[in-house]
Write a protein that holds these residues in place. Structure first.
Motif, PDB file in Angstrom:
ATOM      1  N   SER A 124       0.812  -1.218   0.000  1.00  0.00           N
ATOM      2  CA  SER A 124       0.000   0.000   0.000  1.00  0.00           C
ATOM      3  C   SER A 124       0.843   1.265   0.000  1.00  0.00           C
ATOM      4  CB  SER A 124      -0.944   0.003   1.208  1.00  0.00           C
ATOM      5  OG  SER A 124      -1.884  -1.061   1.111  1.00  0.00           O
ATOM      6  N   TYR A 127       1.368   3.279  -3.056  1.00  0.00           N
ATOM      7  CA  TYR A 127       0.268   4.087  -3.575  1.00  0.00           C
ATOM      8  C   TYR A 127      -0.044   5.295  -2.702  1.00  0.00           C
ATOM      9  CZ  TYR A 127      -0.421  -0.240  -6.199  1.00  0.00           C
ATOM     10  OH  TYR A 127      -0.240  -1.349  -6.987  1.00  0.00           O
ATOM     11  N   ALA A 131      -0.590   4.665   4.274  1.00  0.00           N
ATOM     12  CA  ALA A 131      -0.610   3.217   4.515  1.00  0.00           C
ATOM     13  C   ALA A 131       0.050   2.863   5.843  1.00  0.00           C
ATOM     14  CB  ALA A 131       0.076   2.477   3.372  1.00  0.00           C
ATOM     15  N   SER A 134      -2.197   1.971   8.802  1.00  0.00           N
ATOM     16  CA  SER A 134      -2.930   0.703   8.857  1.00  0.00           C
ATOM     17  C   SER A 134      -2.328  -0.225   9.912  1.00  0.00           C
ATOM     18  CB  SER A 134      -2.887   0.010   7.495  1.00  0.00           C
ATOM     19  OG  SER A 134      -3.434  -1.292   7.602  1.00  0.00           O
ATOM     20  N   PRO A 150      -7.510  -4.093   3.846  1.00  0.00           N
ATOM     21  CA  PRO A 150      -7.941  -2.687   3.931  1.00  0.00           C
ATOM     22  C   PRO A 150      -9.453  -2.561   3.736  1.00  0.00           C
ATOM     23  CG  PRO A 150      -6.096  -2.951   2.400  1.00  0.00           C
ATOM     24  CD  PRO A 150      -6.591  -4.322   2.720  1.00  0.00           C
ATOM     25  N   SER A 155      -7.960  -0.591  -2.625  1.00  0.00           N
ATOM     26  CA  SER A 155      -6.837  -1.053  -1.804  1.00  0.00           C
ATOM     27  C   SER A 155      -6.886  -2.558  -1.590  1.00  0.00           C
ATOM     28  CB  SER A 155      -6.849  -0.332  -0.459  1.00  0.00           C
ATOM     29  OG  SER A 155      -6.712   1.065  -0.624  1.00  0.00           O
ATOM     30  N   GLU A 158      -5.419  -4.110  -4.655  1.00  0.00           N
ATOM     31  CA  GLU A 158      -3.980  -3.841  -4.742  1.00  0.00           C
ATOM     32  C   GLU A 158      -3.182  -4.799  -3.864  1.00  0.00           C
ATOM     33  OE1 GLU A 158      -4.334   0.995  -5.566  1.00  0.00           O
ATOM     34  OE2 GLU A 158      -3.844   0.228  -3.575  1.00  0.00           O
ATOM     35  N   THR A 159      -3.788  -5.200  -2.736  1.00  0.00           N
ATOM     36  CA  THR A 159      -3.046  -6.040  -1.786  1.00  0.00           C
ATOM     37  C   THR A 159      -3.328  -7.526  -1.937  1.00  0.00           C
ATOM     38  OG1 THR A 159      -4.766  -5.636  -0.117  1.00  0.00           O
ATOM     39  CG2 THR A 159      -2.827  -4.213  -0.081  1.00  0.00           C
TER      40      THR A 159
END
Length: 204
Positions: A124, A127, A131, A134, A150, A155, A158-159
């Protein structure tokens, strides 16, 4: 939930060399749980399963408020009663006062898997600089892996597309089902000794 198409909570192919697997999806959100807005995060995880998992699977899906006792109860239910080998949460991992998903996860897990949280934050951070806020984590309860994702659909994708590479091997080591993926989406990594070329005779 208004405005949403009915969710298809199962998928995969019986032709896969993998085993049937049950997954849990838990959206933790005060507003989504009361219908103030539609849950988009849980369906984003579900869509990933449809795209990535080749073997047969079924999802148990819950949308609940940011209440730690309820989160803990739901995680226990999905692991212990529903038999989910993987339970994925979304939401409640930030620093806000009602963000308590990591605490609930730690409370119900017997062993923690901090590498997943570290990997997701590293992804993250490519981007967004926030992040680092988190507090996502992961842990083991019995033969189940619990993973905090997330809260935003963008997100999530993306992960999870990267993190899932190691999850089938983790579930194998927990003596759970063999999960086969569509390699063009997620190429699951396993030691050569864990790779299955065909379905066991007893399962055919």
């Amino acid at each position: 939930m208004s405005g949403q198409q009915p969710l298809v909570l199962e998928g995969g192919s019986a032709e896969s060399v993998g085993d049937f697997a049950k997954f849990g999806i838990v959206t933790v959100s005060d507003r989504a749980s009361t219908g103030i807005y539609d849950d988009l995060s849980g369906p984003a995880i579900l869509q990933f399963f449809h795209e990535a998992i080749k073997s047969r699977w079924q999802v148990v899906y819950r949308v609940i408020p940011d209440e730690r006792p309820l989160i803990e109860e739901t995680l226990k239910e999905l692991c212990d009663k529903e038999g989910c080998c993987l339970v994925v949460t979304t939401g409640g991992t930030g620093p806000a006062p009602r963000d308590v998903t990591p605490e609930a996860t730690e409370a119900v897990c017997e062993r923690m898997m901090p590498g997943y949280g570290e990997q997701m934050r590293a992804i993250s951070l490519r981007y967004v600089p926030t992040a680092v806020l988190s507090r996502q984590t992961a842990g083991l309860r019995g033969k189940s892996l619990i993973l905090n994702l997330p809260g935003k659909p963008k997100s999530i994708r993306e992960t999870i597309d990267e993190v899932f590479v190691s999850i089938p091997a983790c579930i194998n080591l927990l003596e759970g089902p063999y999960i086969e993926t569509h390699e063009e989406v997620v190429k699951a990594f396993r030691p050569a000794t864990m790779v299955r070329k065909s379905k066991p005779a007893a399962a055919q």
